[in-house]
Motif scaffolding. Structure first.
Motif, mmCIF file in Angstrom:
data_model
loop_
_atom_site.group_PDB
_atom_site.id
_atom_site.type_symbol
_atom_site.label_atom_id
_atom_site.label_comp_id
_atom_site.label_asym_id
_atom_site.label_seq_id
_atom_site.Cartn_x
_atom_site.Cartn_y
_atom_site.Cartn_z
ATOM 1 N N THR A 1 7.181 8.640 -4.967
ATOM 2 C CA THR A 1 6.838 7.232 -5.071
ATOM 3 C C THR A 1 7.778 6.576 -6.078
ATOM 4 O O THR A 1 7.797 6.963 -7.242
ATOM 5 N N GLU B 1 -4.862 7.949 -0.855
ATOM 6 C CA GLU B 1 -4.654 9.399 -0.866
ATOM 7 C C GLU B 1 -5.148 9.948 0.471
ATOM 8 O O GLU B 1 -6.302 9.750 0.838
ATOM 9 N N TYR C 1 6.657 0.898 -7.656
ATOM 10 C CA TYR C 1 5.313 0.782 -7.075
ATOM 11 C C TYR C 1 4.222 1.240 -8.040
ATOM 12 O O TYR C 1 3.055 1.316 -7.669
ATOM 13 N N ASP C 2 4.590 1.537 -9.270
ATOM 14 C CA ASP C 2 3.620 1.914 -10.300
ATOM 15 C C ASP C 2 3.108 0.625 -10.943
ATOM 16 O O ASP C 2 3.537 0.211 -12.004
ATOM 17 N N THR D 1 0.854 -1.188 0.000
ATOM 18 C CA THR D 1 0.000 0.000 0.000
ATOM 19 C C THR D 1 0.889 1.237 0.000
ATOM 20 O O THR D 1 1.817 1.338 0.804
ATOM 21 N N VAL D 2 0.600 2.166 -0.896
ATOM 22 C CA VAL D 2 1.305 3.446 -0.968
ATOM 23 C C VAL D 2 0.382 4.516 -0.396
ATOM 24 O O VAL D 2 -0.719 4.724 -0.897
ATOM 25 N N ILE E 1 -3.267 2.313 -3.632
ATOM 26 C CA ILE E 1 -2.895 3.702 -3.389
ATOM 27 C C ILE E 1 -3.930 4.314 -2.445
ATOM 28 O O ILE E 1 -5.129 4.218 -2.691
ATOM 29 N N LYS F 1 -0.025 8.502 0.302
ATOM 30 C CA LYS F 1 0.552 9.755 -0.179
ATOM 31 C C LYS F 1 -0.420 10.897 0.051
ATOM 32 O O LYS F 1 -1.542 10.690 0.486
#
Length: 110
Positions: free
Chosen positions: A37, A50, A41-42, A3-4, A48, A6
């Motif tokens: 990032t 936010e 992780y793309d 999990t990113v 993702i 941002k």
């Protein structure tokens, strides 16, 4: 699962009090914390999240102490348990911040 997170100020509470803009959690651990990032992780399999300008801090530190089971992170850094709180304001600038959510071992608890 990776999990990113941002779109927030990530207050590290490390020796330099660094403020980052991206936090990556892999399972229960922080895999990366930084300013951009990484391209690795793309990937459509990466979740993702936010955080809409909120502030993220370690769940247990000198500014915020919560009685949360298994929460042990005292700084935000790679390799630490992903225990953190999301606040509506930066507690280093404003004293009336409120907790929006908490994550213990990378899993949202409230």
């Amino acid at each position: 699962m990776i999990t990113v997170y941002k779109g927030a100020d990530f207050l590290s509470f490390n020796d330099r009090m660094d403020v980052y803009s991206v936090l990556v959690v892999n399972g229960k651990k922080i895999e990366y914390i930084g300013f951009n990032t990484p391209i690795c992780y793309d990937d459509p399999k990466v979740k993702i999240v936010e955080l809409d300008g909120y502030t993220v801090i370690p769940l247990v530190n000198d500014k915020l102490v919560l009685d949360a089971k298994k929460a042990s992170c005292r700084v935000l850094r790679e390799g630490e348990s992903a225990d953190f709180a999301v606040l509506d304001k930066n507690i280093l600038k404003e004293s009336d911040a409120k907790i929006v959510a908490t994550y213990i071992a990378g899993k949202k608890s409230i």
